[in-house]
Write a protein that holds these residues in place. Structure first.
Motif, PDB file in Angstrom:
ATOM      1  N   ALA A 267      -3.005  -1.040  -1.807  1.00 14.39           N
ATOM      2  CA  ALA A 267      -2.111  -0.748  -2.914  1.00 14.39           C
ATOM      3  C   ALA A 267      -1.179  -0.081  -2.535  1.00 14.39           C
ATOM      4  CB  ALA A 267      -3.360   0.003  -3.696  1.00 14.39           C
ATOM      5  N   GLN A 268      -1.178   0.990  -1.976  1.00 11.69           N
ATOM      6  CA  GLN A 268       0.078   1.841  -1.647  1.00 11.69           C
ATOM      7  C   GLN A 268       0.976   1.181  -0.907  1.00 11.69           C
ATOM      8  OE1 GLN A 268      -1.270   5.314   0.501  1.00 11.69           O
ATOM      9  NE2 GLN A 268      -1.534   6.450  -1.554  1.00 11.69           N
ATOM     10  N   ALA A 269       0.557   0.122   0.092  1.00  7.06           N
ATOM     11  CA  ALA A 269       1.528  -0.861   0.600  1.00  7.06           C
ATOM     12  C   ALA A 269       2.567  -1.616  -0.184  1.00  7.06           C
ATOM     13  CB  ALA A 269       0.741  -1.772   1.610  1.00  7.06           C
ATOM     14  N   VAL A 270       1.916  -2.073  -1.265  1.00  9.98           N
ATOM     15  CA  VAL A 270       2.954  -2.665  -2.173  1.00  9.98           C
ATOM     16  C   VAL A 270       3.473  -2.080  -3.446  1.00  9.98           C
ATOM     17  CG1 VAL A 270       1.651  -5.036  -1.801  1.00  9.98           C
ATOM     18  CG2 VAL A 270       0.810  -3.271  -3.744  1.00  9.98           C
ATOM     19  N   GLY A 271       3.362  -0.619  -3.247  1.00 11.22           N
ATOM     20  CA  GLY A 271       3.999   0.383  -4.167  1.00 11.22           C
ATOM     21  C   GLY A 271       3.369   0.581  -5.336  1.00 11.22           C
ATOM     22  N   GLY A 272       1.894   0.202  -5.158  1.00 13.68           N
ATOM     23  CA  GLY A 272       1.025   0.840  -6.204  1.00 13.68           C
ATOM     24  C   GLY A 272       0.151   2.146  -5.831  1.00 13.68           C
ATOM     25  N   ALA A 273      -0.622   2.731  -6.782  1.00 17.29           N
ATOM     26  CA  ALA A 273      -1.214   4.025  -6.572  1.00 17.29           C
ATOM     27  C   ALA A 273      -2.721   3.739  -6.136  1.00 17.29           C
ATOM     28  CB  ALA A 273      -1.361   4.417  -7.812  1.00 17.29           C
ATOM     29  N   ALA A 274      -2.970   4.649  -4.883  1.00 17.14           N
ATOM     30  CA  ALA A 274      -4.516   4.382  -4.448  1.00 17.14           C
ATOM     31  C   ALA A 274      -5.684   4.494  -5.412  1.00 17.14           C
ATOM     32  CB  ALA A 274      -4.538   5.447  -3.279  1.00 17.14           C
ATOM     33  N   ASP A 275      -5.609   5.440  -6.250  1.00 13.17           N
ATOM     34  CA  ASP A 275      -6.562   5.489  -7.459  1.00 13.17           C
ATOM     35  C   ASP A 275      -6.644   4.524  -8.354  1.00 13.17           C
ATOM     36  OD1 ASP A 275      -4.246   6.268  -8.843  1.00 13.17           O
ATOM     37  OD2 ASP A 275      -5.242   7.694 -10.125  1.00 13.17           O
ATOM     38  N   ALA A 276      -5.680   3.529  -8.535  1.00  7.85           N
ATOM     39  CA  ALA A 276      -5.854   2.321  -9.289  1.00  7.85           C
ATOM     40  C   ALA A 276      -6.752   1.291  -8.692  1.00  7.85           C
ATOM     41  CB  ALA A 276      -4.370   1.849  -9.467  1.00  7.85           C
ATOM     42  N   ALA A 277      -6.717   1.281  -7.360  1.00  9.93           N
ATOM     43  CA  ALA A 277      -7.732   0.613  -6.471  1.00  9.93           C
ATOM     44  C   ALA A 277      -8.950   1.048  -6.096  1.00  9.93           C
ATOM     45  CB  ALA A 277      -6.933   0.148  -4.937  1.00  9.93           C
ATOM     46  N   LEU A 278      -9.397   2.156  -6.478  1.00 11.76           N
ATOM     47  CA  LEU A 278     -10.516   2.919  -6.253  1.00 11.76           C
ATOM     48  C   LEU A 278     -11.959   2.004  -6.484  1.00 11.76           C
ATOM     49  CD1 LEU A 278     -11.974   5.215  -4.811  1.00 11.76           C
ATOM     50  CD2 LEU A 278     -11.895   6.638  -7.145  1.00 11.76           C
ATOM     51  N   PRO A 279     -11.686   1.310  -7.644  1.00 14.65           N
ATOM     52  CA  PRO A 279     -13.060   0.486  -7.860  1.00 14.65           C
ATOM     53  C   PRO A 279     -13.137  -0.652  -6.847  1.00 14.65           C
ATOM     54  CG  PRO A 279     -11.770   0.835 -10.035  1.00 14.65           C
ATOM     55  CD  PRO A 279     -11.179   1.437  -8.808  1.00 14.65           C
ATOM     56  N   ALA A 280     -12.086  -1.417  -6.463  1.00 17.66           N
ATOM     57  CA  ALA A 280     -11.965  -2.245  -5.357  1.00 17.66           C
ATOM     58  C   ALA A 280     -12.425  -1.478  -3.996  1.00 17.66           C
ATOM     59  CB  ALA A 280     -10.630  -2.908  -5.170  1.00 17.66           C
ATOM     60  N   ALA A 281     -12.047  -0.407  -3.744  1.00 20.90           N
ATOM     61  CA  ALA A 281     -12.494   0.004  -2.571  1.00 20.90           C
ATOM     62  C   ALA A 281     -14.190   0.397  -2.588  1.00 20.90           C
ATOM     63  CB  ALA A 281     -11.895   1.559  -2.446  1.00 20.90           C
ATOM     64  N   VAL A 282     -14.601   0.970  -3.774  1.00 22.15           N
ATOM     65  CA  VAL A 282     -16.123   0.942  -3.999  1.00 22.15           C
ATOM     66  C   VAL A 282     -16.844  -0.642  -3.701  1.00 22.15           C
ATOM     67  CG1 VAL A 282     -17.967   1.441  -5.646  1.00 22.15           C
ATOM     68  CG2 VAL A 282     -16.148   2.997  -5.399  1.00 22.15           C
TER      69      VAL A 282
ATOM     70  N   LEU B 117      -3.918  -6.522  -4.884  1.00 17.61           N
ATOM     71  CA  LEU B 117      -3.694  -7.068  -6.155  1.00 17.61           C
ATOM     72  C   LEU B 117      -4.005  -5.755  -7.022  1.00 17.61           C
ATOM     73  CD1 LEU B 117      -6.653  -9.898  -5.840  1.00 17.61           C
ATOM     74  CD2 LEU B 117      -4.350  -9.989  -6.483  1.00 17.61           C
ATOM     75  N   TYR B 118      -4.810  -4.788  -6.560  1.00 13.67           N
ATOM     76  CA  TYR B 118      -4.914  -3.768  -7.660  1.00 13.67           C
ATOM     77  C   TYR B 118      -3.632  -2.708  -7.673  1.00 13.67           C
ATOM     78  CZ  TYR B 118      -9.677  -4.294  -9.522  1.00 13.67           C
ATOM     79  OH  TYR B 118     -10.859  -4.718 -10.063  1.00 13.67           O
ATOM     80  N   GLY B 119      -2.925  -3.065  -6.463  1.00 14.76           N
ATOM     81  CA  GLY B 119      -1.430  -2.218  -6.571  1.00 14.76           C
ATOM     82  C   GLY B 119      -0.391  -3.018  -7.217  1.00 14.76           C
ATOM     83  N   GLY B 120      -0.502  -4.306  -7.723  1.00 14.87           N
ATOM     84  CA  GLY B 120       0.456  -4.967  -8.299  1.00 14.87           C
ATOM     85  C   GLY B 120       1.179  -5.689  -7.282  1.00 14.87           C
ATOM     86  N   GLY B 121       0.983  -5.978  -6.399  1.00 20.04           N
ATOM     87  CA  GLY B 121       1.476  -6.680  -5.205  1.00 20.04           C
ATOM     88  C   GLY B 121       1.773  -8.231  -5.673  1.00 20.04           C
ATOM     89  N   ARG B 122       2.778  -8.693  -5.175  1.00 22.71           N
ATOM     90  CA  ARG B 122       3.241 -10.075  -5.380  1.00 22.71           C
ATOM     91  C   ARG B 122       2.477 -11.047  -4.519  1.00 22.71           C
ATOM     92  NH1 ARG B 122       7.745  -7.878  -3.014  1.00 22.71           N
ATOM     93  NH2 ARG B 122       7.636  -9.396  -1.244  1.00 22.71           N
ATOM     94  N   PRO B 123       2.171 -12.251  -4.884  1.00 24.25           N
ATOM     95  CA  PRO B 123       1.425 -13.393  -4.220  1.00 24.25           C
ATOM     96  C   PRO B 123       1.637 -13.264  -2.768  1.00 24.25           C
ATOM     97  CG  PRO B 123       2.161 -14.373  -6.362  1.00 24.25           C
ATOM     98  CD  PRO B 123       2.778 -13.093  -6.178  1.00 24.25           C
ATOM     99  N   ASP B 124       2.890 -13.326  -2.191  1.00 30.66           N
ATOM    100  CA  ASP B 124       3.078 -13.247  -0.946  1.00 30.66           C
ATOM    101  C   ASP B 124       2.597 -12.010  -0.290  1.00 30.66           C
ATOM    102  OD1 ASP B 124       5.415 -12.280  -2.239  1.00 30.66           O
ATOM    103  OD2 ASP B 124       6.306 -12.034  -0.275  1.00 30.66           O
ATOM    104  N   GLN B 125       2.820 -11.105  -0.931  1.00 32.87           N
ATOM    105  CA  GLN B 125       2.437  -9.853  -0.325  1.00 32.87           C
ATOM    106  C   GLN B 125       0.797  -9.792  -0.198  1.00 32.87           C
ATOM    107  OE1 GLN B 125       4.292  -6.905  -3.072  1.00 32.87           O
ATOM    108  NE2 GLN B 125       5.100  -6.016  -1.331  1.00 32.87           N
TER     109      GLN B 125
END
Length: 346
Positions: free
Chosen positions: A74-89, A205-213
Motif C-alpha cells: 500500500a505504501q509503495a503505491v503512495g497509499g496509507a498502511a492503515d487503509a490496507a489493514l483489513p487485507a493484511a488481516v 489495491l488498498y493503497g490505490g495503485g494503478r493496474p500496472d503497479q
C-alpha cells in the motif's frame, strides 16, 4: 496519519516486521474473536495466544511476512498502511488456514516449537478451525468498506485456488515414483508464491495503485514466494531445529518430494541412483539413513542449485519491484523483507 503509518526511514527487515506485527495483532485478534467459541479456541492456540486450556501464553506467532507485504504494498503505491489493514488481516488468516491443514496432511506434530493444533485438539477440530479462518478472511475483506474490496476478494480467492492446486500436487507427488523438477517448481509457485503475490497485489489495491503497479507488485511477490520455498525446502533438510521448530531432516523423514530432493533424483548422478534406492525403501529410514540422504542430495549438486535458483528469483523480483515505480522507502523495505525471506541461514 495513524500510528501504523508513522515510521522512520530505512528500517531493517526486523523493524518492519515488528511494526507490521504491532499493527496487525489487535485487528487479527478482533477478527478471530468473531469465530464460534469452538473454532476460536483452536485458532487462538494455533496463533500462540493461549494454551490448550485458554490460558494466555507468549508463544511464537510467526514472522507475519505476508501482512508486512500487504502494508508495504500500500505504501509503495503512495497509499496509507492503515487503509490496507483489513487485507493484511485477511492474508494472515488464509496463511494460517493453510498451515492448520498442512500440519494435518503432513502429519507434523510440531510447529513453532509447540505441538500442532491437530495434535492437541484432534484432526477434525483442526480442519474445521482452518475452514473457519478461510471464510473469516473473505468476510474481513467484504466488510472493509474499501471501494476495491470486491476486486480484492477475487484476487485472494484466486490465490487460494492456486494454493490448493499446489497442495494437491504436493500430496500427489508423494504417491509417485518420479516427479520432474519443472512439475515441482510449478507446485511451489502455486503453493507458496500465489499467496505472497496476492499479498503484494492486495496492498497495492488498498493503497490505490494503478493496474500496472498491482501486477508488477504481484509478480514481485510471486517470485519472492518461490524463492522462499526453495530456501524453506533447504531448511526442511538442513535447518537447525532451534530455528525451524521442526526435527532435523523432517522433510526427509516424511519422504517429501521437495525441490532439492526432486532435483537430486533427476540429476542422473551416482548420488541420484543411491538416493532413489534409499528414498523408496519400504521400511522407515534411520537417522543414519536420513543423514546419508542429505549428503547424497548435496553431492548431486541439488543444494547449490536450489540456492542459486533462489538468488535468481530474487533478482527477477527486484526487477518487477523497480518497474512498479514504488516510493523510495517502501522499495527499500520490500527489498529488505525479500532478502530476509530468501537468505535465511540454513
Amino acid at each position: 496519519m495513524t500510528d501504523l503509518d508513522v515510521s522512520l526511514d530505512h528500517r531493517s527487515a526486523r523493524e518492519v516486521l515488528d511494526w507490521s506485527r504491532a499493527g496487525l495483532d489487535p485487528a487479527l485478534r478482533s477478527a478471530v474473536d468473531r469465530l464460534p467459541d469452538s473454532m476460536r479456541a483452536v485458532a487462538g492456540y494455533h496463533f500462540g495466544w493461549w494454551d490448550e486450556d485458554g490460558r494466555p501464553t507468549g508463544a511464537d506467532a510467526g514472522k507475519a511476512i505476508r501482512p508486512a507485504l500487504v502494508l508495504l504494498g500500500a505504501q509503495a503505491v503512495g497509499g496509507a498502511a492503515d487503509a490496507a489493514l483489513p487485507a493484511a488481516v485477511a492474508v494472515e488468516l488464509v496463511h494460517n488456514f493453510s498451515l492448520l491443514h498442512d500440519d494435518v496432511m503432513d502429519g507434523d506434530t510440531t510447529r513453532r516449537h509447540r505441538p500442532t493444533a491437530w495434535h492437541v485438539f484432534g484432526v477434525n477440530p483442526a480442519i474445521l478451525a482452518g475452514d473457519a479462518l478461510l471464510t473469516l478472511a473473505l468476510d474481513v475483506l467484504a466488510g472493509s468498506g474499501h471501494p476495491r474490496a470486491q476486486q480484492a476478494i477475487r484476487v485472494l480467492s484466486g490465490a487460494v485456488q492456486r494454493l490448493l492446486d499446489g497442495q494437491s500436487a504436493d500430496l500427489a507427488f508423494e504417491e509417485r515414483t518420479e516427479v520432474r523438477p519443472a512439475e515441482c517448481v510449478r507446485m511451489a509457485e502455486c503453493k507458496t508464491g500465489a499467496l505472497l503475490g496476492a499479498s503484494c497485489a492486495l496492498g497495492a489495491l488498498y493503497g490505490g495503485g494503478r493496474p500496472d503497479q498491482v501486477e508488477h507488485l504481484r509478480s514481485f511477490g510471486d517470485r519472492v514466494g518461490l524463492a522462499f520455498q526453495f530456501v524453506d525446502d533447504l531448511l526442511g533438510i538442513w535447518g537447525d531445529p532451534e530455528v525451524t521448530g521442526k526435527p532435523v531432516y523432517s522433510d526427509l523423514q516424511n519422504r517429501k518430494k521437495s525441490l532439492p530432493v526432486v532435483a537430486a533424483l533427476a540429476s542422473n548422478t551416482p548420488a541420484a541412483h543411491e538416493l532413489h534406492t534409499l528414498y523408496h525403501r519400504e521400511e522407515p529410514l534411520t537417522q543414519a539413513d536420513l543423514a546419508r540422504a542429505a549428503d547424497l542430495i548435496e553431492a548431486s549438486g541439488a543444494r547449490a542449485w536450489s540456492r542459486g535458483r533462489a538468488e535468481d528469483l530474487l533478482t527477477k523480483a527486484e526487477e518487477h519491484l523497480h518497474a512498479a515505480t514504488p516510493t523510495a522507502r517502501a522499495a527499500h523495505e520490500l527489498t529488505a523483507i525479500a532478502r530476509l525471506a530468501t537468505q535465511r541461514d540454513y
